[in-house]
Design a protein around this motif. Sequence first.
Motif, short mmCIF file in Angstrom:
data_model
loop_
_atom_site.label_atom_id
_atom_site.label_comp_id
_atom_site.label_asym_id
_atom_site.label_seq_id
_atom_site.Cartn_x
_atom_site.Cartn_y
_atom_site.Cartn_z
N VAL A 72 34.04 69.39 0.72
CA VAL A 72 32.66 69.40 1.18
C VAL A 72 32.75 68.42 2.52
O VAL A 72 33.18 67.15 2.16
N GLU A 73 32.26 69.02 3.49
CA GLU A 73 32.09 68.04 4.44
C GLU A 73 33.45 67.17 5.05
O GLU A 73 33.51 66.17 5.26
N ASP A 74 34.49 68.22 5.09
CA ASP A 74 35.80 67.70 5.54
C ASP A 74 36.57 66.89 4.37
O ASP A 74 37.67 66.19 4.64
N ARG A 75 36.02 66.57 3.16
CA ARG A 75 36.57 65.94 2.32
C ARG A 75 36.56 66.51 1.04
O ARG A 75 35.68 67.42 0.62
N LYS A 76 37.68 66.26 0.04
CA LYS A 76 37.84 66.98 -1.06
C LYS A 76 36.85 66.14 -2.08
O LYS A 76 37.04 65.10 -2.39
N LEU A 77 35.75 66.76 -2.67
CA LEU A 77 35.08 66.09 -3.81
C LEU A 77 35.49 66.81 -5.22
O LEU A 77 35.57 67.94 -5.30
#
Length: 77
Positions: A53-58
């Motif tokens: 999500v938005e270039d980060r792993k959530l």
Amino acid sequence: MTFHHTAHSQARQRLRSITQEQMEDVVLTGQRKMLTTQRGEHGGILRKHWKIVEDRKLLVIAETKGENCYILTEYHE
């Protein structure tokens, strides 16, 4: 699916700038892995869900039982 957010999850959500919509989307459309064979507090299955999500792993830790999902905590990796 009906989502329930624990007090711990709500506090972490504010600290980590994660929205409820993002968490719910990760549970519904992300990948998942069962964490344990033991049942959670609500009698459901504990799973780790994740999605970019938005270039980060959530990551979202949630317990599911039937049509109910109890979001326990969430964080970025």
